[in-house]
Every structure is written in structure tokens, then in C-alpha cells.
Motif scaffolding. Structure first.
Motif, PDB file in Angstrom:
ATOM      1  N   SER A  79      10.808  11.447   0.722  1.00 45.18           N
ATOM      2  CA  SER A  79      10.538  12.221  -0.493  1.00 45.18           C
ATOM      3  C   SER A  79       9.898  13.543  -0.075  1.00 45.18           C
ATOM      4  O   SER A  79       9.416  13.665   1.050  1.00 45.18           O
ATOM      5  N   PRO A  80       9.874  14.508  -0.980  1.00 45.53           N
ATOM      6  CA  PRO A  80       9.258  15.791  -0.619  1.00 45.53           C
ATOM      7  C   PRO A  80       7.789  15.612  -0.230  1.00 45.53           C
ATOM      8  O   PRO A  80       7.096  14.754  -0.786  1.00 45.53           O
ATOM      9  N   PRO A  81       7.297  16.402   0.723  1.00 41.31           N
ATOM     10  CA  PRO A  81       5.876  16.348   1.094  1.00 41.31           C
ATOM     11  C   PRO A  81       4.989  16.648  -0.121  1.00 41.31           C
ATOM     12  O   PRO A  81       5.388  17.346  -1.047  1.00 41.31           O
ATOM     13  N   VAL A  82       3.776  16.114  -0.095  1.00 38.37           N
ATOM     14  CA  VAL A  82       2.818  16.276  -1.182  1.00 38.37           C
ATOM     15  C   VAL A  82       1.853  17.401  -0.834  1.00 38.37           C
ATOM     16  O   VAL A  82       1.231  17.380   0.225  1.00 38.37           O
ATOM     17  N   GLU A  83       1.754  18.359  -1.729  1.00 41.32           N
ATOM     18  CA  GLU A  83       0.808  19.464  -1.539  1.00 41.32           C
ATOM     19  C   GLU A  83      -0.546  19.034  -2.123  1.00 41.32           C
ATOM     20  O   GLU A  83      -0.618  18.624  -3.283  1.00 41.32           O
ATOM     21  N   ILE A  84      -1.590  19.117  -1.325  1.00 45.32           N
ATOM     22  CA  ILE A  84      -2.935  18.739  -1.772  1.00 45.32           C
ATOM     23  C   ILE A  84      -3.812  19.980  -1.715  1.00 45.32           C
ATOM     24  O   ILE A  84      -3.923  20.621  -0.663  1.00 45.32           O
ATOM     25  N   ALA A  85      -4.424  20.302  -2.847  1.00 46.99           N
ATOM     26  CA  ALA A  85      -5.261  21.501  -2.939  1.00 46.99           C
ATOM     27  C   ALA A  85      -6.336  21.489  -1.856  1.00 46.99           C
ATOM     28  O   ALA A  85      -6.991  20.471  -1.621  1.00 46.99           O
ATOM     29  N   GLY A  86      -6.497  22.619  -1.193  1.00 48.94           N
ATOM     30  CA  GLY A  86      -7.513  22.744  -0.164  1.00 48.94           C
ATOM     31  C   GLY A  86      -7.057  22.310   1.215  1.00 48.94           C
ATOM     32  O   GLY A  86      -7.812  22.425   2.177  1.00 48.94           O
ATOM     33  N   HIS A  87      -5.855  21.783   1.319  1.00 41.79           N
ATOM     34  CA  HIS A  87      -5.327  21.357   2.615  1.00 41.79           C
ATOM     35  C   HIS A  87      -4.177  22.281   2.992  1.00 41.79           C
ATOM     36  O   HIS A  87      -3.245  22.457   2.212  1.00 41.79           O
ATOM     37  N   PRO A  88      -4.218  22.850   4.172  1.00 38.74           N
ATOM     38  CA  PRO A  88      -3.207  23.844   4.550  1.00 38.74           C
ATOM     39  C   PRO A  88      -1.814  23.255   4.773  1.00 38.74           C
ATOM     40  O   PRO A  88      -0.820  23.933   4.572  1.00 38.74           O
ATOM     41  N   GLU A  89      -1.735  22.008   5.187  1.00 38.31           N
ATOM     42  CA  GLU A  89      -0.444  21.383   5.474  1.00 38.31           C
ATOM     43  C   GLU A  89      -0.118  20.322   4.422  1.00 38.31           C
ATOM     44  O   GLU A  89      -1.007  19.607   3.957  1.00 38.31           O
ATOM     45  N   PRO A  90       1.153  20.178   4.060  1.00 35.86           N
ATOM     46  CA  PRO A  90       1.536  19.123   3.119  1.00 35.86           C
ATOM     47  C   PRO A  90       1.415  17.736   3.760  1.00 35.86           C
ATOM     48  O   PRO A  90       1.412  17.610   4.988  1.00 35.86           O
ATOM     49  N   TYR A  91       1.309  16.733   2.931  1.00 38.36           N
ATOM     50  CA  TYR A  91       1.175  15.351   3.380  1.00 38.36           C
ATOM     51  C   TYR A  91       2.467  14.596   3.121  1.00 38.36           C
ATOM     52  O   TYR A  91       3.202  14.911   2.184  1.00 38.36           O
ATOM     53  N   TRP A 151       0.442   6.444  11.711  1.00 38.93           N
ATOM     54  CA  TRP A 151       0.282   5.415  10.673  1.00 38.93           C
ATOM     55  C   TRP A 151       1.412   4.391  10.763  1.00 38.93           C
ATOM     56  O   TRP A 151       1.200   3.201  10.570  1.00 38.93           O
ATOM     57  N   THR A 152       2.626   4.861  11.068  1.00 37.04           N
ATOM     58  CA  THR A 152       3.751   3.927  11.167  1.00 37.04           C
ATOM     59  C   THR A 152       3.573   2.991  12.359  1.00 37.04           C
ATOM     60  O   THR A 152       3.954   1.827  12.292  1.00 37.04           O
ATOM     61  N   ILE A 153       2.989   3.497  13.419  1.00 35.24           N
ATOM     62  CA  ILE A 153       2.793   2.682  14.620  1.00 35.24           C
ATOM     63  C   ILE A 153       1.596   1.740  14.458  1.00 35.24           C
ATOM     64  O   ILE A 153       1.692   0.532  14.692  1.00 35.24           O
ATOM     65  N   LEU A 154       0.461   2.279  14.060  1.00 34.88           N
ATOM     66  CA  LEU A 154      -0.762   1.473  13.963  1.00 34.88           C
ATOM     67  C   LEU A 154      -0.751   0.460  12.832  1.00 34.88           C
ATOM     68  O   LEU A 154      -1.272  -0.644  12.972  1.00 34.88           O
ATOM     69  N   PHE A 155      -0.187   0.849  11.677  1.00 30.03           N
ATOM     70  CA  PHE A 155      -0.292   0.012  10.486  1.00 30.03           C
ATOM     71  C   PHE A 155       1.049  -0.506   9.991  1.00 30.03           C
ATOM     72  O   PHE A 155       1.131  -1.095   8.918  1.00 30.03           O
ATOM     73  N   VAL A 185       0.840  -1.194   0.000  1.00 33.53           N
ATOM     74  CA  VAL A 185       0.000   0.000   0.000  1.00 33.53           C
ATOM     75  C   VAL A 185       0.875   1.244   0.000  1.00 33.53           C
ATOM     76  O   VAL A 185       1.995   1.230   0.518  1.00 33.53           O
ATOM     77  N   LEU A 186       0.364   2.291  -0.600  1.00 35.32           N
ATOM     78  CA  LEU A 186       1.006   3.598  -0.623  1.00 35.32           C
ATOM     79  C   LEU A 186      -0.095   4.616  -0.465  1.00 35.32           C
ATOM     80  O   LEU A 186      -1.115   4.551  -1.152  1.00 35.32           O
ATOM     81  N   THR A 187       0.084   5.541   0.470  1.00 34.49           N
ATOM     82  CA  THR A 187      -0.911   6.573   0.685  1.00 34.49           C
ATOM     83  C   THR A 187      -0.221   7.819   1.225  1.00 34.49           C
ATOM     84  O   THR A 187       0.982   7.812   1.469  1.00 34.49           O
ATOM     85  N   GLN A 188      -0.982   8.866   1.387  1.00 35.36           N
ATOM     86  CA  GLN A 188      -0.456  10.085   1.991  1.00 35.36           C
ATOM     87  C   GLN A 188      -1.137  10.299   3.335  1.00 35.36           C
ATOM     88  O   GLN A 188      -2.315   9.994   3.492  1.00 35.36           O
ATOM     89  N   ALA A 189      -0.374  10.834   4.264  1.00 32.71           N
ATOM     90  CA  ALA A 189      -0.896  11.111   5.603  1.00 32.71           C
ATOM     91  C   ALA A 189      -0.476  12.520   6.001  1.00 32.71           C
ATOM     92  O   ALA A 189       0.608  12.982   5.656  1.00 32.71           O
ATOM     93  N   GLU A 190      -1.352  13.184   6.736  1.00 32.77           N
ATOM     94  CA  GLU A 190      -0.992  14.491   7.268  1.00 32.77           C
ATOM     95  C   GLU A 190       0.282  14.339   8.095  1.00 32.77           C
ATOM     96  O   GLU A 190       0.471  13.320   8.764  1.00 32.77           O
ATOM     97  N   GLN A 191       1.133  15.336   8.049  1.00 34.53           N
ATOM     98  CA  GLN A 191       2.396  15.253   8.781  1.00 34.53           C
ATOM     99  C   GLN A 191       2.173  14.936  10.251  1.00 34.53           C
ATOM    100  O   GLN A 191       2.892  14.141  10.842  1.00 34.53           O
TER     101      GLN A 191
END
Length: 88
Positions: free
Chosen positions: A37-49, A26-30, A14-20
Motif C-alpha cells: 500500500s502507499p507509504p504513510v506520511e506522519i507529521a513531523g517525520h521526514p520519511e514516510p512509513y 521488522w519482517t525478520i525479527l517479528f 498486529v498492524l503497525t507502521q515502520a520507517e522504511q
């Protein structure tokens, strides 16, 4: 399990994005890992993932090309229940 649906579809990675602020959770639970890699900017979200990846247990009954054609045409996630369009 959280990833049962994708495991049933035959995926074992699996590969997904998570809020910082949640990526470490996510690393602990799953048992996922944060990708370097550089954080992912998602439109409408104030913080990168951050991107997180991991291996998940294989399904004992995955959907494959060898699955019945009826099963392959069933409603997503409801592969074990006959659809209304199937004849008896």
C-alpha cells in the motif's frame, strides 16, 4: 516477546507502521509482512512509513469478557495484581 501485551488483550494480529529503513528488520525479527500500500506520511517525520502486519501467538490467558470484573478494572498491563481500590 514484543507483542505479549496485545496478545494478553486477546489480539492475534498486529498492524503497525515502520520507517522504511527499518521495515525489513521488522519482517525478520517479528515475522511481519510489508503491506503493498502507499507509504504513510506522519507529521513531523521526514520519511514516510510502511505498513507492516502479522500474526502473533495467542495468549494462554487472554483478557476477555469472561474475565473477572476486578481484572477488567485493573491498571492497563497490571491485570494480575490487585489494585489499591480492591477490598480484601
Amino acid at each position: 516477546m514484543t507483542f505479549d501485551h496485545v496478545a494478553r488483550k486477546g489480539y492475534t494480529k498486529v498492524l503497525t507502521q515502520a520507517e522504511q529503513r527499518l521495515a525489513r528488520l521488522w519482517t525478520i525479527l517479528f515475522d511481519l509482512e510489508i503491506v503493498d500500500s502507499p507509504p504513510v506520511e506522519i507529521a513531523g517525520h521526514p520519511e514516510p512509513y510502511l505498513t507492516v502486519v502479522g500474526t502473533i501467538p495467542a495468549s494462554s490467558d487472554p483478557i476477555t469478557m469472561e474475565s473477572s470484573s476486578a481484572m477488567l478494572l485493573r491498571i492497563e498491563g497490571q491485570w494480575d495484581a490487585p489494585s489499591s481500590f480492591e477490598t480484601a
